[in-house]
Scaffold this motif. Structure first.
Motif, PDB file in Angstrom:
ATOM      1  N   ASP A  53       0.821  -1.214   0.000  1.00 21.88           N
ATOM      2  CA  ASP A  53       0.000   0.000   0.000  1.00 21.88           C
ATOM      3  C   ASP A  53       0.856   1.266   0.000  1.00 21.88           C
ATOM      4  OD1 ASP A  53      -2.349   1.446  -0.049  1.00 21.88           O
ATOM      5  OD2 ASP A  53      -2.604   1.432   2.129  1.00 21.88           O
ATOM      6  N   GLY A  54       1.842   1.286  -0.899  1.00 23.05           N
ATOM      7  CA  GLY A  54       2.667   2.479  -1.050  1.00 23.05           C
ATOM      8  C   GLY A  54       3.805   2.610  -0.064  1.00 23.05           C
ATOM      9  N   ARG A  55       4.074   1.581   0.728  1.00 19.92           N
ATOM     10  CA  ARG A  55       5.137   1.666   1.733  1.00 19.92           C
ATOM     11  C   ARG A  55       6.506   1.280   1.186  1.00 19.92           C
ATOM     12  NH1 ARG A  55       0.558   0.239   4.510  1.00 19.92           N
ATOM     13  NH2 ARG A  55       0.101   1.504   6.363  1.00 19.92           N
ATOM     14  N   ILE A  56       6.570   0.886  -0.076  1.00 21.13           N
ATOM     15  CA  ILE A  56       7.850   0.577  -0.716  1.00 21.13           C
ATOM     16  C   ILE A  56       8.135   1.673  -1.729  1.00 21.13           C
ATOM     17  CG2 ILE A  56       9.123  -1.064  -2.139  1.00 21.13           C
ATOM     18  CD1 ILE A  56       7.465  -3.289  -0.921  1.00 21.13           C
ATOM     19  N   ARG A  57       9.139   2.484  -1.438  1.00 19.12           N
ATOM     20  CA  ARG A  57       9.444   3.650  -2.258  1.00 19.12           C
ATOM     21  C   ARG A  57      10.452   3.343  -3.354  1.00 19.12           C
ATOM     22  NH1 ARG A  57      11.309   9.501   0.267  1.00 19.12           N
ATOM     23  NH2 ARG A  57      11.137  10.726  -1.651  1.00 19.12           N
ATOM     24  N   ALA A  58      11.234   2.289  -3.183  1.00 22.47           N
ATOM     25  CA  ALA A  58      12.291   1.969  -4.142  1.00 22.47           C
ATOM     26  C   ALA A  58      11.705   1.551  -5.486  1.00 22.47           C
ATOM     27  CB  ALA A  58      13.169   0.849  -3.585  1.00 22.47           C
ATOM     28  N   LYS A  59      12.513   1.692  -6.528  1.00 24.30           N
ATOM     29  CA  LYS A  59      12.094   1.256  -7.854  1.00 24.30           C
ATOM     30  C   LYS A  59      11.904  -0.262  -7.850  1.00 24.30           C
ATOM     31  CE  LYS A  59      14.512   4.966 -10.305  1.00 24.30           C
ATOM     32  NZ  LYS A  59      15.551   5.281 -11.325  1.00 24.30           N
ATOM     33  N   PRO A  60      10.872  -0.769  -8.509  1.00 22.81           N
ATOM     34  CA  PRO A  60      10.590  -2.213  -8.479  1.00 22.81           C
ATOM     35  C   PRO A  60      11.773  -3.074  -8.902  1.00 22.81           C
ATOM     36  CG  PRO A  60       8.729  -1.031  -9.404  1.00 22.81           C
ATOM     37  CD  PRO A  60       9.821  -0.017  -9.230  1.00 22.81           C
ATOM     38  N   ALA A  61      12.481  -2.672  -9.962  1.00 20.37           N
ATOM     39  CA  ALA A  61      13.604  -3.480 -10.443  1.00 20.37           C
ATOM     40  C   ALA A  61      14.728  -3.518  -9.409  1.00 20.37           C
ATOM     41  CB  ALA A  61      14.120  -2.931 -11.768  1.00 20.37           C
ATOM     42  N   ASP A  62      15.054  -2.364  -8.830  1.00 14.79           N
ATOM     43  CA  ASP A  62      16.109  -2.306  -7.817  1.00 14.79           C
ATOM     44  C   ASP A  62      15.685  -3.060  -6.557  1.00 14.79           C
ATOM     45  OD1 ASP A  62      17.511  -0.746  -9.580  1.00 14.79           O
ATOM     46  OD2 ASP A  62      16.908   1.154  -8.652  1.00 14.79           O
ATOM     47  N   PHE A  63      14.437  -2.892  -6.179  1.00 12.39           N
ATOM     48  CA  PHE A  63      13.929  -3.570  -4.984  1.00 12.39           C
ATOM     49  C   PHE A  63      13.956  -5.082  -5.174  1.00 12.39           C
ATOM     50  CE2 PHE A  63      10.394  -5.095  -2.290  1.00 12.39           C
ATOM     51  CZ  PHE A  63      10.844  -4.626  -1.065  1.00 12.39           C
ATOM     52  N   SER A  64      13.545  -5.546  -6.343  1.00  8.81           N
ATOM     53  CA  SER A  64      13.557  -6.977  -6.641  1.00  8.81           C
ATOM     54  C   SER A  64      14.971  -7.538  -6.564  1.00  8.81           C
ATOM     55  CB  SER A  64      12.968  -7.219  -8.034  1.00  8.81           C
ATOM     56  OG  SER A  64      13.080  -8.578  -8.402  1.00  8.81           O
ATOM     57  N   HIS A  65      15.922  -6.799  -7.114  1.00 15.91           N
ATOM     58  CA  HIS A  65      17.317  -7.248  -7.116  1.00 15.91           C
ATOM     59  C   HIS A  65      17.856  -7.361  -5.696  1.00 15.91           C
ATOM     60  CE1 HIS A  65      21.715  -6.735  -7.350  1.00 15.91           C
ATOM     61  NE2 HIS A  65      21.619  -7.398  -8.490  1.00 15.91           N
ATOM     62  N   GLU A  66      17.593  -6.359  -4.868  1.00 13.33           N
ATOM     63  CA  GLU A  66      18.138  -6.353  -3.509  1.00 13.33           C
ATOM     64  C   GLU A  66      17.482  -7.411  -2.632  1.00 13.33           C
ATOM     65  OE1 GLU A  66      20.775  -4.779  -2.502  1.00 13.33           O
ATOM     66  OE2 GLU A  66      20.975  -3.977  -4.526  1.00 13.33           O
ATOM     67  N   ILE A  67      16.189  -7.626  -2.816  1.00 19.44           N
ATOM     68  CA  ILE A  67      15.515  -8.660  -2.030  1.00 19.44           C
ATOM     69  C   ILE A  67      16.031 -10.043  -2.418  1.00 19.44           C
ATOM     70  CG2 ILE A  67      13.304  -9.779  -1.584  1.00 19.44           C
ATOM     71  CD1 ILE A  67      13.654  -7.172  -0.107  1.00 19.44           C
ATOM     72  N   TYR A  68      16.228 -10.262  -3.711  1.00 16.56           N
ATOM     73  CA  TYR A  68      16.775 -11.557  -4.135  1.00 16.56           C
ATOM     74  C   TYR A  68      18.199 -11.729  -3.625  1.00 16.56           C
ATOM     75  CZ  TYR A  68      17.403 -15.701  -7.005  1.00 16.56           C
ATOM     76  OH  TYR A  68      17.609 -16.994  -7.417  1.00 16.56           O
ATOM     77  N   ARG A  69      18.953 -10.666  -3.683  1.00 19.52           N
ATOM     78  CA  ARG A  69      20.336 -10.703  -3.216  1.00 19.52           C
ATOM     79  C   ARG A  69      20.406 -11.069  -1.736  1.00 19.52           C
ATOM     80  NH1 ARG A  69      24.046  -5.256  -2.876  1.00 19.52           N
ATOM     81  NH2 ARG A  69      25.933  -6.175  -1.992  1.00 19.52           N
ATOM     82  N   GLY A  70      19.439 -10.602  -0.962  1.00 18.31           N
ATOM     83  CA  GLY A  70      19.462 -10.858   0.479  1.00 18.31           C
ATOM     84  C   GLY A  70      18.691 -12.079   0.923  1.00 18.31           C
ATOM     85  N   SER A  71      17.993 -12.740   0.001  1.00 23.30           N
ATOM     86  CA  SER A  71      17.177 -13.894   0.381  1.00 23.30           C
ATOM     87  C   SER A  71      17.460 -15.142  -0.436  1.00 23.30           C
ATOM     88  CB  SER A  71      15.691 -13.548   0.243  1.00 23.30           C
ATOM     89  OG  SER A  71      15.350 -13.336  -1.123  1.00 23.30           O
ATOM     90  N   TYR A  72      18.266 -15.016  -1.491  1.00 27.01           N
ATOM     91  CA  TYR A  72      18.568 -16.124  -2.398  1.00 27.01           C
ATOM     92  C   TYR A  72      17.300 -16.651  -3.071  1.00 27.01           C
ATOM     93  CZ  TYR A  72      21.400 -19.999  -4.175  1.00 27.01           C
ATOM     94  OH  TYR A  72      22.082 -20.877  -4.993  1.00 27.01           O
ATOM     95  N   GLY A  73      16.278 -15.824  -3.137  1.00 27.96           N
ATOM     96  CA  GLY A  73      15.042 -16.237  -3.783  1.00 27.96           C
ATOM     97  C   GLY A  73      14.120 -17.066  -2.912  1.00 27.96           C
ATOM     98  N   LEU A  74      14.463 -17.246  -1.648  1.00 24.01           N
ATOM     99  CA  LEU A  74      13.612 -18.007  -0.729  1.00 24.01           C
ATOM    100  C   LEU A  74      12.483 -17.102  -0.243  1.00 24.01           C
ATOM    101  CD1 LEU A  74      16.416 -19.791   1.329  1.00 24.01           C
ATOM    102  CD2 LEU A  74      15.156 -20.673  -0.644  1.00 24.01           C
ATOM    103  N   LYS A  75      11.248 -17.501  -0.482  1.00 22.68           N
ATOM    104  CA  LYS A  75      10.102 -16.630  -0.210  1.00 22.68           C
ATOM    105  C   LYS A  75       9.994 -16.272   1.272  1.00 22.68           C
ATOM    106  CE  LYS A  75       8.835 -16.833  -4.518  1.00 22.68           C
ATOM    107  NZ  LYS A  75       7.813 -17.775  -4.955  1.00 22.68           N
ATOM    108  N   ARG A  76      10.190 -17.233   2.141  1.00 22.92           N
ATOM    109  CA  ARG A  76      10.075 -16.945   3.572  1.00 22.92           C
ATOM    110  C   ARG A  76      11.120 -15.927   4.007  1.00 22.92           C
ATOM    111  NH1 ARG A  76      10.526 -22.017   7.398  1.00 22.92           N
ATOM    112  NH2 ARG A  76       8.744 -22.608   6.092  1.00 22.92           N
ATOM    113  N   ALA A  77      12.346 -16.102   3.517  1.00 25.49           N
ATOM    114  CA  ALA A  77      13.408 -15.154   3.843  1.00 25.49           C
ATOM    115  C   ALA A  77      13.125 -13.789   3.231  1.00 25.49           C
ATOM    116  CB  ALA A  77      14.753 -15.687   3.349  1.00 25.49           C
ATOM    117  N   ALA A  78      12.587 -13.775   2.018  1.00 24.84           N
ATOM    118  CA  ALA A  78      12.290 -12.512   1.343  1.00 24.84           C
ATOM    119  C   ALA A  78      11.247 -11.707   2.114  1.00 24.84           C
ATOM    120  CB  ALA A  78      11.810 -12.778  -0.080  1.00 24.84           C
ATOM    121  N   ILE A  79      10.201 -12.369   2.567  1.00 20.13           N
ATOM    122  CA  ILE A  79       9.150 -11.676   3.317  1.00 20.13           C
ATOM    123  C   ILE A  79       9.694 -11.150   4.641  1.00 20.13           C
ATOM    124  CG2 ILE A  79       6.955 -12.012   4.519  1.00 20.13           C
ATOM    125  CD1 ILE A  79       6.182 -13.968   2.301  1.00 20.13           C
TER     126      ILE A  79
END
Length: 220
Positions: A53-79
């Protein structure tokens, strides 16, 4: 009939007798984390941004990259990483997540157990071996090449960044920090400007103030 297990159980089943292994794990199908550029991962991040609901200000592509980088694509870790990133933003009196919040969340104590797993998975992707049965595939299946390429690229970037910082002089490091070229840099504290000193009043100043105040009272 279909049996579902994690890697830990797979290692245990392989130690059973052949009559068990042939019935239970003769034709395993491995479920790997989503690739960083896959549609499934992109859709997952887009849904997370939508429900925020608008609480993520980062660009979607950059945000996706950083979340994957920090979670290895694991959904539980990503959340969990997203939740901790929002907590980091709130500690700085912000209501929206920025990329720097994801970095701070990744190195926070609240994400420690996930960070240990992610870094071990990155090591497995490059070195192909590990003592941890819960993270190492028991069936010898190779990790997806695009995931390995992502991990290696991130490792090379970190090595290059560390080498660059090590080559800087003290003055250059301060300039580099002031320009905020390093996205992992800690947020600088905002300093409020000091008010100019009014100085100590003289006896004449006190006398004039006294006369002005009580003079106004007498006129009423």
């Amino acid at each position: 009939m279909v049996y579902v297990s994690n890697f830990s159980l797979g290692h245990k089943l392989l130690k059973r007798n052949q009559e068990d292994t042939q019935r239970l794990i003769a034709q395993p199908r491995i479920m790997w984390p989503d690739a960083p550029e896959s549609k499934v991962w992109t859709d997952f991040i887009e849904e997370c941004i939508t429900v925020s609901d608008g609480r993520i200000r980062a660009k979607p592509a950059d945000f996706s990259h950083e979340i994957y980088r920090g979670s290895y694509g694991l959904k539980r870790a990503a959340i969990h990483l997203m939740v901790q990133a929002y907590i980091q933003a709130r500690t700085l009196n912000r209501t929206r997540i920025e990329i720097e919040d994801v970095h701070r969340a990744y190195i926070s104590s609240s994400y420690y157990s996930y960070r240990v797993d992610v870094e071990e998975l990155e090591r497995i992707a490059i070195q192909k071996n590990s003592k941890r049965d819960d993270l190492n595939c028991p069936f010898g299946s190779p990790i997806r090449s695009n995931v390995v390429q992502f991990v290696r690229k991130e490792r090379d970037n970190r090595v290059a960044q560390a080498a660059f910082k090590g080559a800087l002089t003290a003055e250059e490091r301060e300039t580099h920090k002031s320009l905020k070229l390093d996205t992992d840099m800690k947020a600088q504290k905002h300093q409020r400007p000091k008010r100019p000193s009014l100085g100590k009043p003289t006896n004449d100043d006190l006398g004039n103030a006294f006369s002005d105040y009580f003079g106004d009272k007498d006129d009423e």
